[in-house]
Write an enzyme that holds these catalytic residues in place. Structure first.
Site: not given
Length: 519
Positions: A104, A206, A274, A342-343
């Protein structure tokens, strides 16, 4: 949608990627925080799922104000997670097991403790003075424009050293890099090159559409209430009151992504972006990943799609509508589907799913056109953890509690067995281990042939066996009440799916039954 041929160099087309949140996967040092050695220890389990790759959330040196998404050294391993030797062993072991490694990269912003920012804020005329987004105040001393932070409040923070404001789309401790500066782009490409040389097989990028801002710093226009969506920020956040026309998703971003892609090509590496944009998500998906028939994108190989990460119940018509929009707006794109990460609240809780429903959605996702991201623990059917306010670590949840409880509920430690703290750590974990998760460990599910875990393995194996499901064309998608149906086809063979996405019988299909026909 057209079919795309999968080759050894584009393993990602139709691939299944397993996301690991390192803080919460496995602790080997007894400090209550997961680490790289813990990931290596558990890789045989991940490989047993049949996935193609792992995606590891940030493990770089960081003050951890946003748990690794605030990087202070892009080439360093944070001591919480180990050392570079631990990373090298992880990559070697993953490759032995046939797993690709995706890491990431957080490039839109750094930590305010990064040496680049320390130099940039020191004066207005040093070598890195223009490496971040600085702006003078308005004549009355107020912020340069109306841009807002996703984490609440203005996106501008005053700095007394330079007597200027700096931009931060997230926390004030996460200043935005200035991608209009060619030196910044070169530095970022150098970071990617470093990790490619370390053997990584790709990057999850990200907030990839936040890299470039409007150079004129024009105000964002207001967004009418009926057009406000909460895909990017929670509904209680005034961030949703603006049309984010100028603070992100700028056309100059495309040129940088082409440079980034050109760097990856000789390594056979992949990128998954993303894209955080509630208004133009599909248009950006096409711009960022669109490729000619049979060819590859010049920008990103694939992009995270948020449609199945939302709170909207994923019924048959919803799936049909999502793909109708995709065919209309982004026909040449390559999406990467996920139901949990994870969000967001884990989908087992977000949609209030039974185990049979979890299994049905898993099978459907494994049959859809695109690639797939799984989030650690979803293969166990883990629900969202209910935490007390005093247990929260996430600044996002602390800011908007209780209307928005933050992201800690999906980040609690992975459970493995009925040992201390579910086998995660011998010390008190950084977040509590929910009791209900201890009823769903891999150790217990291995013994049950009908478990969610075994079903995930079967569904992933199904996808792997059929070229039509990995990279074939998809057509004739329709909803007949709660029944979703579509066909995938490649290399002269087809798979037809019918799925009853409800808890009541529908025609000849029982609740949550999925029927597959091969020809």
């Amino acid at each position: 949608m057209t079919a795309l041929t999968q080759t050894a160099t584009n393993w990602w087309k139709g691939g299944v990627i397993y996301q690991i949140y390192p803080r919460s996967f496995q602790d080997t040092t007894g400090d209550g925080i997961g680490d790289l050695a813990g990931i290596t220890q558990r890789l045989p389990y991940v490989a047993s799922l049949g996935v193609d790759a792992i995606w590891i959330s940030p493990f770089f040196t960081s003050p951890m104000k946003d748990f690794g998404y605030d990087v202070s050294d892009y080439r360093g391993i944070d001591p919480l997670f180990g050392a570079m030797d631990d990373f090298d062993r992880l990559v070697a072991r993953a490759h032995e097991l046939g797993l690709k490694v995706v890491i990431d990269l957080v490039l839109s912003h750094s930590s305010d403790q990064h040496p680049w920012f320390a130099e940039s804020r020191a004066s207005r005329d040093n070598d890195k003075a223009d490496w971040y987004v600085w702006a003078d105040p308005k004549p009355d001393g107020t912020v340069p424009n109306n841009w807002l932070s996703i984490f609440g409040g203005s996106a501008w923070q005053w700095d007394a050293r330079r007597e200027q404001y700096y931009l931060h789309n997230f926390l004030a401790s996460q200043p935005d890099l200035n991608f209009h500066n060619p030196d910044v782009q070169e530095a970022i490409l150098d970071v990617a090159r470093f990790w490619l040389e370390k053997g990584v097989d790709g990057f999850r990028l990200d907030t990839v559409n936040f890299y470039v801002h409007d150079k004129q710093l024009r105000d964002n226009p207001p967004l009418p209430p009926e057009q406000r969506k909460s895909d990017t920020a929670p509904a209680v956040n005034p961030y949703n009151h603006q049309s984010h026309r100028f603070d992100k998703s700028q056309p100059e971003n495309l040129a940088f992504l082409e440079r980034f892609n050109a760097l990856l090509a000789p390594y056979g590496a992949a990128s998954v972006g993303e894209i955080g944009d509630s208004e133009r998500a599909l248009e950006l998906l096409e711009e960022y990943t669109g490729a000619p028939e049979g060819g590859d994108s010049k920008r990103l190989q694939m992009s995270y799609v948020f449609d199945f990460l939302s709170g909207d119940d994923l019924k048959a018509q919803r799936v049909v509508d999502v793909f109708a929009d995709l065919d209309r707006v982004a026909p040449n794109s390559w999406p990467c589907w996920a139901m949990s990460n994870h969000d967001v609240v884990r989908h087992a809780s977000r949609w209030n799913l039974s185990d049979e429903a979890i299994k049905a959605y898993c099978t459907v996702m494994m049959c859809l056109r695109g690639s797939v991201c799984l989030y650690q623990g979803e293969e166990l059917g883990l629900p969202e953890a209910e935490l007390q306010f005093e247990d929260l670590q996430d600044p996002y949840g602390i800011e908007f509690w209780p209307e928005f409880k933050g992201r800690d509920g999906c980040r609690t430690p992975m459970v493995w067995d009925l040992g201390v703290n579910g086998g995660f750590s011998t010390a008190k974990p950084w977040l509590p281990v929910p009791h209900e998760h201890l009823l769903r460990t891999p150790a217990s599910q291995e013994e049950d042939e009908n478990s969610v875990l075994h079903h995930y393995r079967k569904a992933i194996a199904l996808r792997d066996r059929h070229a039509a499901l990995k990279h074939g064309r998809q057509f004739d998608m329709r909803a007949d009440g709660p029944v979703l149906s579509f066909t995938r086809e490649a290399e002269g063979k087809s798979v037809h799916l019918r799925a009853n996405l409800s808890d009541a019988a529908a025609g000849d299909l029982q609740p949550w039954q999925v029927e597959l026909t091969y020809s």
